[in-house]
Design a protein around this motif. Structure first.
Motif, PDB file in Angstrom:
ATOM      1  N   HIS A 176       0.794  -1.229   0.000  1.00 57.35           N
ATOM      2  CA  HIS A 176       0.000   0.000   0.000  1.00 57.35           C
ATOM      3  C   HIS A 176       0.828   1.282   0.000  1.00 57.35           C
ATOM      4  CE1 HIS A 176       0.718  -0.902   4.227  1.00 57.35           C
ATOM      5  NE2 HIS A 176       0.650   0.390   4.422  1.00 57.35           N
ATOM      6  N   SER A 177       2.022   1.290   0.584  1.00 60.65           N
ATOM      7  CA  SER A 177       2.801   2.529   0.623  1.00 60.65           C
ATOM      8  C   SER A 177       4.030   2.518  -0.287  1.00 60.65           C
ATOM      9  CB  SER A 177       3.283   2.791   2.055  1.00 60.65           C
ATOM     10  OG  SER A 177       4.266   1.829   2.413  1.00 60.65           O
ATOM     11  N   LEU A 178       4.384   1.358  -0.819  1.00 57.31           N
ATOM     12  CA  LEU A 178       5.574   1.175  -1.659  1.00 57.31           C
ATOM     13  C   LEU A 178       6.879   1.385  -0.899  1.00 57.31           C
ATOM     14  CD1 LEU A 178       4.901   2.687  -5.188  1.00 57.31           C
ATOM     15  CD2 LEU A 178       4.893   0.324  -4.484  1.00 57.31           C
ATOM     16  N   GLU A 179       6.828   1.434   0.402  1.00 59.39           N
ATOM     17  CA  GLU A 179       8.045   1.665   1.177  1.00 59.39           C
ATOM     18  C   GLU A 179       9.066   0.551   0.965  1.00 59.39           C
ATOM     19  OE1 GLU A 179      10.628   3.809   3.270  1.00 59.39           O
ATOM     20  OE2 GLU A 179       8.638   4.492   2.687  1.00 59.39           O
ATOM     21  N   LEU A 180       8.622  -0.694   1.012  1.00 56.54           N
ATOM     22  CA  LEU A 180       9.536  -1.815   0.807  1.00 56.54           C
ATOM     23  C   LEU A 180      10.003  -1.885  -0.652  1.00 56.54           C
ATOM     24  CD1 LEU A 180      10.900  -4.043   2.384  1.00 56.54           C
ATOM     25  CD2 LEU A 180       8.920  -5.489   1.983  1.00 56.54           C
ATOM     26  N   THR A 181       9.113  -1.628  -1.589  1.00 59.40           N
ATOM     27  CA  THR A 181       9.479  -1.605  -3.009  1.00 59.40           C
ATOM     28  C   THR A 181      10.536  -0.532  -3.258  1.00 59.40           C
ATOM     29  OG1 THR A 181       7.298  -2.394  -3.655  1.00 59.40           O
ATOM     30  CG2 THR A 181       8.599  -1.337  -5.359  1.00 59.40           C
ATOM     31  N   ARG A 182      10.399   0.617  -2.597  1.00 58.21           N
ATOM     32  CA  ARG A 182      11.383   1.696  -2.736  1.00 58.21           C
ATOM     33  C   ARG A 182      12.753   1.210  -2.269  1.00 58.21           C
ATOM     34  NH1 ARG A 182      13.930   4.873   0.441  1.00 58.21           N
ATOM     35  NH2 ARG A 182      12.716   4.342   2.270  1.00 58.21           N
ATOM     36  N   LYS A 183      12.803   0.548  -1.130  1.00 62.89           N
ATOM     37  CA  LYS A 183      14.083   0.039  -0.613  1.00 62.89           C
ATOM     38  C   LYS A 183      14.699  -0.976  -1.579  1.00 62.89           C
ATOM     39  CE  LYS A 183      13.526   0.689   4.318  1.00 62.89           C
ATOM     40  NZ  LYS A 183      14.855   1.124   4.740  1.00 62.89           N
ATOM     41  N   ILE A 184      13.859  -1.808  -2.164  1.00 64.23           N
ATOM     42  CA  ILE A 184      14.353  -2.806  -3.120  1.00 64.23           C
ATOM     43  C   ILE A 184      14.910  -2.113  -4.356  1.00 64.23           C
ATOM     44  CG2 ILE A 184      13.649  -4.688  -4.667  1.00 64.23           C
ATOM     45  CD1 ILE A 184      13.830  -5.406  -1.652  1.00 64.23           C
ATOM     46  N   SER A 185      14.203  -1.119  -4.874  1.00 60.87           N
ATOM     47  CA  SER A 185      14.639  -0.445  -6.100  1.00 60.87           C
ATOM     48  C   SER A 185      15.968   0.267  -5.889  1.00 60.87           C
ATOM     49  CB  SER A 185      13.574   0.531  -6.593  1.00 60.87           C
ATOM     50  OG  SER A 185      13.449   1.613  -5.697  1.00 60.87           O
ATOM     51  N   LEU A 245       9.474  -3.891 -11.692  1.00 62.02           N
ATOM     52  CA  LEU A 245       8.998  -3.957 -10.318  1.00 62.02           C
ATOM     53  C   LEU A 245       7.484  -3.792 -10.347  1.00 62.02           C
ATOM     54  CD1 LEU A 245      11.570  -1.654  -8.498  1.00 62.02           C
ATOM     55  CD2 LEU A 245      11.168  -4.052  -7.988  1.00 62.02           C
ATOM     56  N   SER A 246       6.767  -4.735  -9.756  1.00 59.39           N
ATOM     57  CA  SER A 246       5.314  -4.623  -9.651  1.00 59.39           C
ATOM     58  C   SER A 246       4.951  -4.615  -8.181  1.00 59.39           C
ATOM     59  CB  SER A 246       4.621  -5.802 -10.339  1.00 59.39           C
ATOM     60  OG  SER A 246       4.883  -5.791 -11.717  1.00 59.39           O
ATOM     61  N   ALA A 247       3.866  -3.950  -7.871  1.00 63.11           N
ATOM     62  CA  ALA A 247       3.388  -3.863  -6.499  1.00 63.11           C
ATOM     63  C   ALA A 247       1.884  -4.112  -6.510  1.00 63.11           C
ATOM     64  CB  ALA A 247       3.705  -2.486  -5.919  1.00 63.11           C
ATOM     65  N   VAL A 248       1.450  -5.123  -5.769  1.00 63.56           N
ATOM     66  CA  VAL A 248       0.038  -5.496  -5.735  1.00 63.56           C
ATOM     67  C   VAL A 248      -0.538  -5.208  -4.355  1.00 63.56           C
ATOM     68  CG1 VAL A 248      -1.567  -7.454  -5.786  1.00 63.56           C
ATOM     69  CG2 VAL A 248       0.227  -7.291  -7.483  1.00 63.56           C
ATOM     70  N   ASP A 249      -1.700  -4.612  -4.346  1.00 63.30           N
ATOM     71  CA  ASP A 249      -2.418  -4.398  -3.095  1.00 63.30           C
ATOM     72  C   ASP A 249      -3.904  -4.569  -3.368  1.00 63.30           C
ATOM     73  OD1 ASP A 249      -1.576  -3.286  -0.243  1.00 63.30           O
ATOM     74  OD2 ASP A 249      -3.598  -2.571  -0.682  1.00 63.30           O
ATOM     75  N   LEU A 250      -4.634  -4.970  -2.346  1.00 62.04           N
ATOM     76  CA  LEU A 250      -6.066  -5.206  -2.471  1.00 62.04           C
ATOM     77  C   LEU A 250      -6.821  -3.920  -2.803  1.00 62.04           C
ATOM     78  CD1 LEU A 250      -8.117  -7.475  -2.266  1.00 62.04           C
ATOM     79  CD2 LEU A 250      -8.296  -7.040   0.174  1.00 62.04           C
ATOM     80  N   LYS A 270       1.427   6.374  -5.673  1.00 64.20           N
ATOM     81  CA  LYS A 270       1.587   6.900  -7.032  1.00 64.20           C
ATOM     82  C   LYS A 270       2.713   7.931  -7.086  1.00 64.20           C
ATOM     83  CE  LYS A 270      -3.239   6.240  -8.316  1.00 64.20           C
ATOM     84  NZ  LYS A 270      -4.504   6.927  -8.592  1.00 64.20           N
ATOM     85  N   GLU A 271       2.739   8.820  -6.085  1.00 64.36           N
ATOM     86  CA  GLU A 271       3.786   9.837  -6.041  1.00 64.36           C
ATOM     87  C   GLU A 271       5.158   9.202  -5.846  1.00 64.36           C
ATOM     88  OE1 GLU A 271       2.597  12.567  -2.990  1.00 64.36           O
ATOM     89  OE2 GLU A 271       0.913  13.317  -4.175  1.00 64.36           O
ATOM     90  N   ARG A 272       5.243   8.209  -4.960  1.00 63.63           N
ATOM     91  CA  ARG A 272       6.523   7.536  -4.701  1.00 63.63           C
ATOM     92  C   ARG A 272       7.005   6.808  -5.957  1.00 63.63           C
ATOM     93  NH1 ARG A 272       6.255   5.192   0.787  1.00 63.63           N
ATOM     94  NH2 ARG A 272       6.935   7.252   1.396  1.00 63.63           N
ATOM     95  N   ALA A 273       6.102   6.153  -6.682  1.00 60.65           N
ATOM     96  CA  ALA A 273       6.476   5.453  -7.914  1.00 60.65           C
ATOM     97  C   ALA A 273       6.999   6.446  -8.951  1.00 60.65           C
ATOM     98  CB  ALA A 273       5.282   4.678  -8.470  1.00 60.65           C
TER      99      ALA A 273
END
Length: 181
Positions: free
Chosen positions: A32-41, A50-55, A63-66
């Motif tokens: 939901h926040s992309l915080e972990l995806t940001r760390k990975i990137s 990189l894909s991010a799935v949330d319910l 969206k802003e972080r991406a």
């Protein structure tokens, strides 16, 4: 929940276990926040997707972080609304699937495990972390504060704070371990 420094330490621990796969396809579940995806990137520049799935639909902050990460040379992040129990990806199409705090929130965790297995390529890696018990004092304090606040807010709606507490973390570590064995 936890303080910011505790969350950062938890996320750093997860990131250490995520492999770098050249031209790899990565997926974060419950992002939901992309915080972990940001760390990975930031750590893995070899990924091509990189894909991010949330319910829920992607929130404005995600969206802003991406968009922000794209300006810094990170691979574009595909924000997808979907259910971990029915992932919207082809079979054997991903190299790495990861999450930091998801399985214990799901109604059907075994279906999510099966979906992760389905979408991973042969030799793919799943890094699935569960928060551990923070200790009796923290649990008791969190429970008392949470229930007291919840009772005040929900008295008019005739909802049970105890019920909401139970469904928030429905699958703890021991129950998930029992399910997969």
């Amino acid at each position: 929940g936890c303080s910011g420094s505790a969350v950062r330490a938890y996320q750093d621990q997860i990131v250490k276990h995520i492999p770098a796969v050249r031209n790899g396809r990565y997926l974060e579940l419950g992002s939901h926040s992309l915080e972990l995806t940001r760390k990975i990137s930031e750590r893995i520049s070899v990924a091509t997707q990189l894909s991010a799935v949330d319910l829920e639909p992607p929130k404005t902050v995600a969206k802003e972080r991406a968009r922000e990460l794209g300006f810094h040379g990170c691979p574009p992040i595909d924000l997808v609304q979907g259910d971990a129990s029915e992932l919207p990806f082809r079979s054997e199409s991903l190299d790495v699937v990861f999450h930091g705090c998801l399985l214990h929130h799901l109604e059907r965790p075994l279906e999510a495990f099966n979906e992760v297995r389905r979408v991973l390529r042969p030799g793919g890696v799943a890094v699935l972390y569960l928060p551990c018990d923070p200790g009796l004092l923290l649990r008791m304090t969190q429970r008392a504060i949470t229930q007291r606040a919840a009772k005040r807010l929900m008295k008019q709606a005739s909802l049970s704070a105890r019920y909401l507490w139970a469904i928030e973390h429905r699958n703890h570590y021991a129950s998930l371990l029992e399910m997969i064995h």
